[in-house]
Design an enzyme around this catalytic site. Structure first.
Site, PDB file in Angstrom:
ATOM      1  N   GLU A  60       6.989 -32.284 -17.252  1.00  0.00           N
ATOM      2  CA  GLU A  60       5.677 -32.696 -16.763  1.00  0.00           C
ATOM      3  C   GLU A  60       4.769 -33.129 -17.906  1.00  0.00           C
ATOM      4  O   GLU A  60       4.022 -34.107 -17.766  1.00  0.00           O
ATOM      5  CB  GLU A  60       5.027 -31.559 -15.973  1.00  0.00           C
ATOM      6  CG  GLU A  60       5.583 -31.343 -14.585  1.00  0.00           C
ATOM      7  CD  GLU A  60       6.900 -30.582 -14.583  1.00  0.00           C
ATOM      8  OE1 GLU A  60       7.525 -30.491 -13.508  1.00  0.00           O
ATOM      9  OE2 GLU A  60       7.293 -30.065 -15.658  1.00  0.00           O
ATOM     10  N   HIS A 129       4.604 -19.916  -8.192  1.00  0.00           N
ATOM     11  CA  HIS A 129       4.649 -21.162  -7.441  1.00  0.00           C
ATOM     12  C   HIS A 129       3.664 -21.148  -6.274  1.00  0.00           C
ATOM     13  O   HIS A 129       3.842 -21.888  -5.304  1.00  0.00           O
ATOM     14  CB  HIS A 129       6.061 -21.412  -6.902  1.00  0.00           C
ATOM     15  CG  HIS A 129       7.091 -21.627  -7.955  1.00  0.00           C
ATOM     16  ND1 HIS A 129       7.546 -20.601  -8.749  1.00  0.00           N
ATOM     17  CD2 HIS A 129       7.748 -22.739  -8.352  1.00  0.00           C
ATOM     18  CE1 HIS A 129       8.460 -21.073  -9.588  1.00  0.00           C
ATOM     19  NE2 HIS A 129       8.587 -22.368  -9.370  1.00  0.00           N
TER      20      HIS A 129
END
Length: 328
Positions: A60, A129
């Site tokens: 990312e 998450h």
């Protein structure tokens, strides 16, 4: 008018803007060959090719940096994060480059980029998450934060962000909404950022929410209606800029405000909204502003504990009834 899934509304928004403007591209993990982790980009590789639908490495930090550089050099990239939890890695690109470049360059270099993906909890994904990032991102000057609750709004807001916004836009979705159906018109439409939407008219209390917590807000309003309590429900849609004026106008009528959100309570979206409304609308309030947020703790993996951590209809109804009974 057609009934389509949330993921299809997002796909239509991106595809329509890519057909209109060849500078628009999509990049992220598995967006091309795999058709997207959540099938949002299904079929887009076949139509637009690998130069515009780009599979990236699992990095990312790296591919966000590439996209930010592309935006500063005339392209209009869309970055898909498999989850916004992974966007903590490229926070340097978001905070120190994308959000600040226009100011640091004296208005010479903008960053028209859209970063999007699922946000918040989605059931048994564990604490790492399951974070909701609206308040984190909205705390950064120079970017805009969008958090839609349905496909109709998502399509109009995403098209607006891709086509017209010259500032970076953080577009926060939800994994548990991708299959939700919405009525979407056949004709093209855009929804300006920074404008909340009154989803239900009411007279006794104003309930404000956004993203998937709008299901809780509307569900609570429906239950309250059975007991003769009329709730006005407002969907913020955009967190920054925050349309607190629409909320204020509602509070002038109902004189009570309840905020439902998935954020942790400290320094949250509800904190900012509460400050604005009490400052500008104190004389219209007949009761303290109340809120229901997620538990002030990392999200549990166990489903029974996760359910207790997140706002629900039952607790929201109890909160509203307590407010109305205590402050008649």
């Amino acid at each position: 008018m057609r009934s389509i899934a949330f993921r299809e509304a997002l796909r239509e928004a991106m595809s329509e803007e890519m057909r209109r403007d060849e500078r628009v591209l999509l990049m992220g993990e598995e967006v091309a060959e795999y058709n997207g982790a959540y099938k949002v980009s299904q079929g887009m590789l076949a139509e637009f090719g690998p130069k515009r639908i780009i599979d990236t490495p699992i990095s990312e930090l790296g591919f966000t940096a590439v996209a930010v550089g592309a935006a500063q050099n005339g392209l209009r990239p869309i970055v898909e994060f498999m989850t916004w939890n992974f966007a903590v890695l490229p926070l340097d690109q978001i905070l120190n480059t994308a959000s600040k470049m226009l100011a640091m360059s004296g208005g010479q270099i903008g960053c028209p980029i859209v970063m999007r993906g699922p946000n918040g909890s989605a059931g048994q994904l564990g604490a790492q998450h399951s974070t909701a990032f609206e308040s984190y991102l909205a705390n950064i000057p120079g970017i805009k934060v969008v958090s839609p609750s349905n496909g109709y709004d998502a399509k109009g807001l995403l098209k607006q962000a891709i086509r017209y916004e010259e500032d970076p836009v953080m577009f926060l979705e939800s994994e548990v909404m991708y299959g939700d159906k919405s009525d979407v018109p056949d004709e093209e439409y855009y929804i300006p950022l920074g404008k909340a939407d009154v989803k239900k008219i009411g007279r006794d209390v104003t309930i404000v929410s956004y993203n998937k917590m709008m299901k809780v807000a509307l569900g609570a309003a429906a239950e309250l209606e059975k007991e003769g309590i009329s709730a006005e429900v407002i969907d913020l849609r955009t967190i920054r800029p925050l349309d607190w004026m629409t909320v204020l106008e509602s509070v002038k009528k109902t004189n009570r405000l309840v905020i439902i959100e998935e954020q942790w309570p400290f320094a949250s979206v509800s904190s900012e909204l509460t400050y604005r409304i009490q400052k500008e609308g104190f004389d219209y309030l007949d009761a303290p502003i109340r809120r229901i947020a997620s538990a002030d703790a990392p999200m549990h993996y166990a489903p029974n504990l996760a359910a207790l951590a997140i706002p629900d209809v039952a607790r929201s109804v109890v909160l509203v009834k307590e407010l109305l009974k205590q402050y008649k």
